[in-house]
Every structure is written in structure tokens, then in C-alpha cells.
Design an enzyme around this catalytic site. Sequence first.
Site, mmCIF file in Angstrom:
data_model
loop_
_atom_site.group_PDB
_atom_site.id
_atom_site.type_symbol
_atom_site.label_atom_id
_atom_site.label_comp_id
_atom_site.label_asym_id
_atom_site.label_seq_id
_atom_site.Cartn_x
_atom_site.Cartn_y
_atom_site.Cartn_z
ATOM 1 N N ASP A 177 22.681 102.491 163.027
ATOM 2 C CA ASP A 177 23.945 103.171 163.386
ATOM 3 C C ASP A 177 23.700 104.630 163.768
ATOM 4 O O ASP A 177 24.298 105.145 164.721
ATOM 5 C CB ASP A 177 25.017 103.043 162.281
ATOM 6 N N SER A 210 39.485 107.595 137.782
ATOM 7 C CA SER A 210 38.932 106.428 138.467
ATOM 8 C C SER A 210 38.290 105.440 137.505
ATOM 9 O O SER A 210 37.593 105.832 136.569
ATOM 10 C CB SER A 210 37.882 106.907 139.475
ATOM 11 N N GLY A 233 26.605 100.860 144.205
ATOM 12 C CA GLY A 233 25.142 100.765 144.352
ATOM 13 C C GLY A 233 24.659 99.386 144.767
ATOM 14 O O GLY A 233 23.513 99.031 144.525
ATOM 15 N N SER A 281 29.040 99.286 150.263
ATOM 16 C CA SER A 281 29.857 100.424 150.697
ATOM 17 C C SER A 281 30.996 100.791 149.767
ATOM 18 O O SER A 281 32.127 101.005 150.214
ATOM 19 C CB SER A 281 30.428 100.179 152.098
ATOM 20 N N SER A 282 30.687 100.902 148.492
ATOM 21 C CA SER A 282 31.714 101.390 147.576
ATOM 22 C C SER A 282 32.093 102.822 147.951
ATOM 23 O O SER A 282 33.248 103.228 147.786
ATOM 24 C CB SER A 282 31.216 101.336 146.133
ATOM 25 N N SER A 283 31.150 103.590 148.488
ATOM 26 C CA SER A 283 31.484 104.976 148.834
ATOM 27 C C SER A 283 32.455 105.045 150.010
ATOM 28 O O SER A 283 33.413 105.821 149.984
ATOM 29 C CB SER A 283 30.244 105.817 149.116
ATOM 30 N N ASP A 337 29.685 102.031 157.767
ATOM 31 C CA ASP A 337 30.525 101.593 156.655
ATOM 32 C C ASP A 337 31.984 102.003 156.858
ATOM 33 O O ASP A 337 32.913 101.227 156.621
ATOM 34 C CB ASP A 337 30.018 102.211 155.338
HETATM 35 C C1 GLA Z 1 24.134 102.600 154.599
HETATM 36 C C2 GLA Z 1 24.699 103.746 155.432
HETATM 37 C C3 GLA Z 1 25.053 103.272 156.826
HETATM 38 C C4 GLA Z 1 23.904 102.506 157.477
HETATM 39 C C5 GLA Z 1 23.340 101.463 156.521
HETATM 40 C C6 GLA Z 1 22.101 100.796 157.058
HETATM 41 O O1 GLA Z 1 25.113 101.643 154.358
HETATM 42 O O2 GLA Z 1 25.837 104.270 154.817
HETATM 43 O O3 GLA Z 1 25.437 104.364 157.610
HETATM 44 O O4 GLA Z 1 22.917 103.379 157.933
HETATM 45 O O5 GLA Z 1 23.022 102.019 155.251
HETATM 46 O O6 GLA Z 1 22.435 100.068 158.177
#
Ligand code: GLA
Length: 404
Positions: free
Chosen positions: A47, A78, A138, A142-144, A192
Site C-alpha cells: 500500500d 475503553s 495485535g 486492524s484494531s487500530s 486498513d
Molecule cells: C499493516 C499496515 C498497512 C499495510 C499492512 C501490510 O496492516 O497498517 O498499512 O501496510 O500492514 O499490507
Amino acid sequence: MPRWMETRDDATLANAASTLFRSYFSEDPEGVWAAPGRVNVIGDHVDYAGGISIPFALKANTAIALRRSGQPTYRVVSLAPGQHEASRVEIPINEVGPGSPDNWAGYVVGAIWAAIEAGVIPCAEGLDMAIVSDVPVGSGLSSSAALECSAALGSLELATGRSASEAERTALVDACIRAENEVVGASTGGLDQRASLFGQEGKALVIDFQEGSTTLVPFDLSGHGLALLIADTNAPHALNDGQYASRRGVIDDVTAAMGAQTLREVDNAVVRAASWANAEGRDAEVTCKRVKHVVEETDRTAEAAKALERDDLNTFAKLMRDSHESLRDQYEVVTPELESVFQTVGSRGSRMTGGGFGGSVITIVAEDEVAALAERIAQAAEAQGFPEPSFMVATPGAGARRLV
Ligand code: GLA
């Protein structure tokens, strides 16, 4: 018995967020918003190089209950998945910015800060926020981004009193990336946030980061009697610990040395990267491996998008395996726990997903073999002394939205 992750429906999750809100702030929230985690089906570590990725939004969401407080502060409480006691952070609005706060709340208030800076959220106002989540932390899911996108969309819609437009959502993607890069210090690339804000029920997203385009494509494995099994190795990863940045740094350096904006624009990138590395006294072998992964993964993902279009899941599965092998051998982000899952699933379409260095592996498996395969993966982990994995069957869910 394998351990399955819990995913609550919208009403239950909204109720949990409102209840948490009331117990800390003794009032009702003005509204509740949610944003999903994502799984990346193919196209990792491209990305930030202008490549192509195919993620979809999960049905596991983070929900945030919000109320304007009239105070010059953000108060955030939270409950992450599996957490029994809520974490609390209180920070004056004017102390939010690059590097501050330097904890999990940076994702939340950092996204709001960046959206205000960009003029997408009209003005800064004090907020009370209660967050509950089904997106494991973790796990490469993509919890963040779910934290950032729920907070940013909720604050925007609360401030304007209407639904965000597509252009506003696009601006929020950029704000959330900025929060992650500058407030939290993770140099991640935007995959994400785009999946979380633009996901749709039943659809995967083909994101071309060079063109800046997102195309929704049907992703229905169950029509073929198949399922996508996520195995979270529970060997946690963090994307702000320097490993992710070290991979991205090589790609950014090569790109800059070639005078390009993205690696995708560079012709003969591998050969030219080798000459550059030699001339600069860099490790040419490592540089070439990293660049080769990014170039080939982008081509592979373009091919995977075409395979999806013609419903050719055999080709798609083979490309997934090639992708995993490249992330393992060229990009070197696959841990022994991830590799153990990949080896256990045999010749099925399978790969690690997300940033690596821990996290999850996804596998396409016949619906009636899901339980047995999860059992085998768990047994293999136990035999090697790895943490007990947890599992989810993932289908594409809705993107970030207001719940209540
Ligand atoms: C994490 C990052 C993304 C991407 C992926 C790998 O999720 O947040 O931006 O780089 O790793 O594809």
C-alpha cells in the site's frame, strides 16, 4: 475444542458501548458509531508503494459512544476484547498532536485531531467517549484502524449532525493515516483505514493505491461451499516497534533514490535497486529481496483481482500461497507461529494477512471442514509450544457507520 473469537451484532455492541458510557459518565451518549477491522485477502506490504490490495471489512467492529461535554478535554474509556477492566485516558484537547498521547488513546484522539487539522471536522470540542470492541488487538486485523475510523467518523457526524459524504470519508482516511504516522508513530500505509471506512457487506475492495481508486467486487465463498478461516496465532505484533518501519524504509529509500513518488512508477525496479544499493554500500541482496516482493506482490494482486472476476478460485488460492511465500522468503515478516499454520493447512489457499511479525493466517477451506481444520491448527500450535490460536470465519461486513 478450538477457541472462537466473539463477534457481537450491531444492537448488542451498541448497547455495550452505551452501557459502558453510562457507567463512567452517568449520562446517555448522543450517539454510537462503529468501524470494522479488516482482513487483507491478498496484497500485503504494497500500500505504501502504490501497489494493489484486496481486503474486506470484517463483521467484528469497534463501537464508540459519544457525547459533547462542553469541557476542553477528551475523556476516553475503553474495553478491548478480553479485557475485564476498562482503560481510561483524559487529555486536554490542546495537548493532542504529534507523539501525544503516546498510548492507545493516540489512535482515538489522534484521528480526531488530524481530521480537525484537515478541516474535515469543523471545530474542536470536548468529548466523552466509551469504546468497546470485538476486533482483537495485535492480530493483523486492524484494531487500530477500527479505533481511528470509529472515533473520526463519530466525531465528524456528531459535529455536523448528518452522515459523512464520500469525499469526507476519503478525507477521514487521510486523517486516520496521519494520526497513525504522526501521533502513534507507526509508519503504516492506508490499506486498513480505507477498508474500514469503505467496506460493504458481501464485497471485497480492490484498492489501487497508485490510482487512488477503490472498486467493490463480490466476495462470496459460501456460494462455492467454502469459507475463509482466520487463525489468530495470538503471537502479538506491534507496528510501531521498528520492524515494520525497517521494511518500509528500504522501499521509501529506493523510491526516493529513483526520483519517483512510488515504487510502482519505477521500471526495472529490482535491477536498479541492486545498482543503487551497491553504489551506496547498502546490502544489495536484502534490498533486492524487499523490492522484488513489492513488485511481484502488486502483479500477483492484479492477477488475483482478475481471477476473482472470472470466479477462478483455484488460481486465486495459488496466488495466495505465492504471496505468503514471498512475504516469508523475500520480505521476511513471517514468524514461526504463522508458518506453522500455513504448513498445517496443506495445499489450500492460505497466507498470512496484514503486516506480519505475528498476527493471523487466513485459509480458504470447505465449509464442512472448518471445525476439523481449526482443531488441527490448534493441535499443531500446542505441539510446538506456541500460544493457543483463536479462530473466526470471516465474511465481508459493512464499513464504518452510525449504529444509534
Ligand atoms: C499493516 C499496515 C498497512 C499495510 C499492512 C501490510 O496492516 O497498517 O498499512 O501496510 O500492514 O499490507
